[in-house]
Design an enzyme around this catalytic site. Structure first.
Site, PDB file in Angstrom:
ATOM      1  N   LYS A  52      86.645  11.405 -18.973  1.00 23.46           N
ATOM      2  CA  LYS A  52      86.971  10.976 -17.609  1.00 23.46           C
ATOM      3  C   LYS A  52      88.256  10.141 -17.621  1.00 23.46           C
ATOM      4  O   LYS A  52      89.126  10.305 -16.771  1.00 23.46           O
ATOM      5  CB  LYS A  52      85.796  10.186 -17.003  1.00 23.46           C
ATOM      6  CG  LYS A  52      84.607  11.084 -16.673  1.00 23.46           C
ATOM      7  CD  LYS A  52      83.324  10.336 -16.339  1.00 23.46           C
ATOM      8  CE  LYS A  52      82.168  11.337 -16.224  1.00 23.46           C
ATOM      9  NZ  LYS A  52      80.866  10.720 -15.938  1.00 23.46           N
ATOM     10  N   GLN A  96      77.928   5.282 -15.821  1.00 25.77           N
ATOM     11  CA  GLN A  96      77.503   6.462 -16.583  1.00 25.77           C
ATOM     12  C   GLN A  96      75.988   6.428 -16.800  1.00 25.77           C
ATOM     13  O   GLN A  96      75.425   5.404 -17.178  1.00 25.77           O
ATOM     14  CB  GLN A  96      78.255   6.485 -17.928  1.00 25.77           C
ATOM     15  CG  GLN A  96      78.008   7.720 -18.769  1.00 25.77           C
ATOM     16  CD  GLN A  96      78.519   9.007 -18.136  1.00 25.77           C
ATOM     17  OE1 GLN A  96      79.507   9.006 -17.407  1.00 25.77           O
ATOM     18  NE2 GLN A  96      77.844  10.102 -18.389  1.00 25.77           N
ATOM     19  N   ASP A 119      80.597   9.269  -7.604  1.00 22.29           N
ATOM     20  CA  ASP A 119      79.579  10.174  -8.164  1.00 22.29           C
ATOM     21  C   ASP A 119      78.715  10.795  -7.062  1.00 22.29           C
ATOM     22  O   ASP A 119      77.997  11.766  -7.312  1.00 22.29           O
ATOM     23  CB  ASP A 119      78.646   9.384  -9.099  1.00 22.29           C
ATOM     24  CG  ASP A 119      78.902   9.671 -10.562  1.00 22.29           C
ATOM     25  OD1 ASP A 119      79.365  10.775 -10.878  1.00 22.29           O
ATOM     26  OD2 ASP A 119      78.609   8.778 -11.383  1.00 22.29           O
TER      27      ASP A 119
HETATM   28  N1  GUN Z   1      75.304  11.559 -16.696  1.00 19.35           N
HETATM   29  C1  GUN Z   1      75.197  12.905 -16.689  1.00 19.35           C
HETATM   30  N2  GUN Z   1      75.896  13.418 -15.654  1.00 19.35           N
HETATM   31  C2  GUN Z   1      76.443  12.386 -15.007  1.00 19.35           C
HETATM   32  C3  GUN Z   1      77.287  12.284 -13.862  1.00 19.35           C
HETATM   33  O1  GUN Z   1      77.658  13.256 -13.208  1.00 19.35           O
HETATM   34  N3  GUN Z   1      77.649  11.023 -13.511  1.00 19.35           N
HETATM   35  C4  GUN Z   1      77.242   9.922 -14.191  1.00 19.35           C
HETATM   36  N4  GUN Z   1      77.632   8.743 -13.756  1.00 19.35           N
HETATM   37  N5  GUN Z   1      76.466   9.981 -15.253  1.00 19.35           N
HETATM   38  C5  GUN Z   1      76.075  11.217 -15.655  1.00 19.35           C
END
Ligand code: GUN
Length: 278
Positions: A52, A96, A119
């Site tokens: 990211k 996350q 998100d």
């Molecule tokens: N863990 C697995 N997929 C995601 C996601 O799309 N966003 C976040 N923040 N954590 C994740």
């Protein structure tokens, strides 16, 4: 012969588009900044977070990383989120997942300001999807829709089956397909005669989190198969929820793992960061 849906290529296209848009924003004095919070030292999460950050740097989005020890308390995490909510220079906040067991997702996610919830996990944004209000779309389901559209696969009127009912993929996936005028079924581990249901799908989206669960016997001849799963097999090789070898020969189009849905998730996160609520 099936068509391989190249998520890596489409994600690159999207990132190029966003880079252009970001350059225009920067030229008019507007910046974007994403704060990413990682609690604990799950190696897979650390890789996602790094990817990211790399994508942000490529597009011209500033990124702030907060890597907190696994002993961090819920209060400490909520305090950091509060501080980032108040900072005017931060537009996006991402925590996350998964979080360590002592921290409650259902307390943390709603603490993120909905305007910064890139998100799309805040209840406000979850509700927005259902009612068609402006809001952030969750990145993985939005990425699947984008993959289908950029591959020229029509969604309207199609029989779409989503296997899996998680809050972050299965449920919003179904809602986004519905918004595209598909006929949608959600099925899951307790579904009776599961293969009868998945076997009806013109478009089958698999997000169950079980490596290789879906083999050729789950899939109709000519179906489009989208694999959201990502796992490491016993040899350390990445694989999905779909057994590619047995499903691909029956499919008209299929996503690979890696290189299918995964890169699209990041591309859609970047879109949320650059474009805001739409
Ligand atoms: N863990 C697995 N997929 C995601 C996601 O799309 N966003 C976040 N923040 N954590 C994740």
């Amino acid at each position: 012969m099936y068509k391989l849906i190249d998520g890596k290529k489409f994600s690159q296209e999207i990132k190029e588009e966003l880079k252009g848009r970001m350059a225009e924003l920067l030229a008019s004095g507007r910046t974007r900044c994403l704060a990413v919070i990682l609690v604990g030292n799950d190696p897979a999460s650390a890789v996602y977070v790094r990817n990211k950050e790399k994508a942000c740097a490529y597009i011209g989005i500033r990124s702030l990383s907060y890597v907190l020890p696994k002993e961090t308390t819920e209060e400490e995490l909520l305090e950091l989120i509060g501080e980032l909510n108040r900072r005017e220079d931060v537009n996006g906040i991402l925590v996350q997942l998964p979080l360590p067991a002592h921290i409650h997702e259902e307390k943390v996610l709603p603490a993120i300001s909905p305007e910064k919830d890139v998100d799309g996990f805040h209840p406000f944004n979850v509700g927005s999807i259902n009612t068609g209000r402006p809001g952030y779309l969750p990145c993985t389901p939005a990425g699947v829709i984008e993959l289908l559209k950029r591959s020229g696969i029509e969604i309207e009127g199609k029989e779409c089956v989503v296997l899996g009912r998680s809050n972050i993929v299965g449920k919003p996936m179904a809602m986004l397909l519905l918004r595209e005028n598909a006929t949608v079924t959600i099925c899951h581990s307790r579904t009776v005669n599961l293969k009868d249901v998945t076997g009806r799908a013109d478009i089958l989206v698999v997000a169950v989190g079980r490596p290789g669960l879906v083999d050729g016997s789950y899939v109709k001849e000519g179906a489009v198969v989208i694999d959201v799963g990502i796992h490491r097999d016993e040899n350390g090789k990445l694989c999905g929820d779909v057994d590619f070898e047995s499903v691909a020969p029956k499919a008209s189009a299929i996503t690979p793992v890696p290189g299918g849905v995964g890169p699209m998730t990041i591309a859609m996160l970047m879109k949320n960061c650059v474009c805001g609520m739409e």
